[in-house]
Design an enzyme around this catalytic site. Structure first.
Site, mmCIF file in Angstrom:
data_model
loop_
_atom_site.group_PDB
_atom_site.id
_atom_site.type_symbol
_atom_site.label_atom_id
_atom_site.label_comp_id
_atom_site.label_asym_id
_atom_site.label_seq_id
_atom_site.Cartn_x
_atom_site.Cartn_y
_atom_site.Cartn_z
ATOM 1 N N CYS A 160 -2.807 -3.063 7.354
ATOM 2 C CA CYS A 160 -2.450 -3.122 8.829
ATOM 3 C C CYS A 160 -2.618 -1.432 9.431
ATOM 4 O O CYS A 160 -3.090 -0.715 8.529
ATOM 5 C CB CYS A 160 -1.000 -3.496 9.100
ATOM 6 S SG CYS A 160 0.218 -2.256 8.248
ATOM 7 N N CYS A 216 -0.566 1.262 7.441
ATOM 8 C CA CYS A 216 -1.170 1.412 6.100
ATOM 9 C C CYS A 216 -2.378 2.024 6.125
ATOM 10 O O CYS A 216 -2.928 2.970 5.383
ATOM 11 C CB CYS A 216 -1.184 0.113 5.243
ATOM 12 S SG CYS A 216 0.476 -0.479 4.874
ATOM 13 N N GLU A 243 0.875 -1.125 0.076
ATOM 14 C CA GLU A 243 -0.078 0.055 -0.021
ATOM 15 C C GLU A 243 0.855 1.272 -0.039
ATOM 16 O O GLU A 243 0.574 2.207 -0.698
ATOM 17 C CB GLU A 243 -0.815 -0.073 1.207
ATOM 18 C CG GLU A 243 -1.877 -1.033 1.373
ATOM 19 C CD GLU A 243 -1.219 -2.338 2.142
ATOM 20 O OE1 GLU A 243 -2.121 -2.629 2.760
ATOM 21 O OE2 GLU A 243 -0.041 -2.562 2.005
#
Length: 143
Positions: free
Chosen positions: A77, A80, A49
């Site tokens: 996560c 990100c 990302e």
């Protein structure tokens, strides 16, 4: 999502977890893409990302990715998810859920936290089985 899955497979050449991502501008043109590069680059920030968001910002000449869509094969996560909010991505499309580290609904829901100044629209489960199968195969090879 098919392009993101192709990008995820590219991560396998450097023994990185196969996650791929791409950013589309408001007209649907790909302006950034990436895959996990943590192992290859020995970079803790080398998540797909972040690689795709950086590429899109360079291409568009701005960190504000208003009107853009981020497509990623695995639920982001917390790091990100924070970058998605901070970059003002309008829409997030994700494949597989990440029950161990996901921050878009699995463990946390950073992108929809009402205390934040930006909340992207979320579409989940797109080609989830294909995304999950790629990850399962990767981790099965390491056991």
């Amino acid at each position: 999502m098919r392009r993101a899955l192709d990008l995820a497979a590219s991560a396998l050449t450097s023994d990185d977890v196969p996650v791929g991502a791409l950013v589309l501008d408001a007209s649907g043109v790909v302006v950034g893409e990436g895959f996990n590069t943590r192992e290859r680059d020995q970079d803790p920030l080398g998540h797909a990302e972040l690689v795709a968001l950086r590429a899109a910002a360079r291409q568009l000449g701005t960190w504000r990715l208003d009107g853009c869509t981020l497509v990623v094969t695995l639920e982001p996560c917390t790091m990100c998810a924070g970058a998605i909010v901070s970059s003002r991505v309008q829409r997030l499309v994700l494949g597989a859920w990440d029950d161990k580290a996901g921050a878009v609904g699995s463990l946390w829901d950073v992108v929809r936290d009402r205390r934040l100044n930006h909340r992207p629209e979320v579409t989940s489960g797109v080609l989830a089985e294909e995304s999950s199968a790629l990850l399962r195969a990767f981790f099965a090879d390491r056991r």
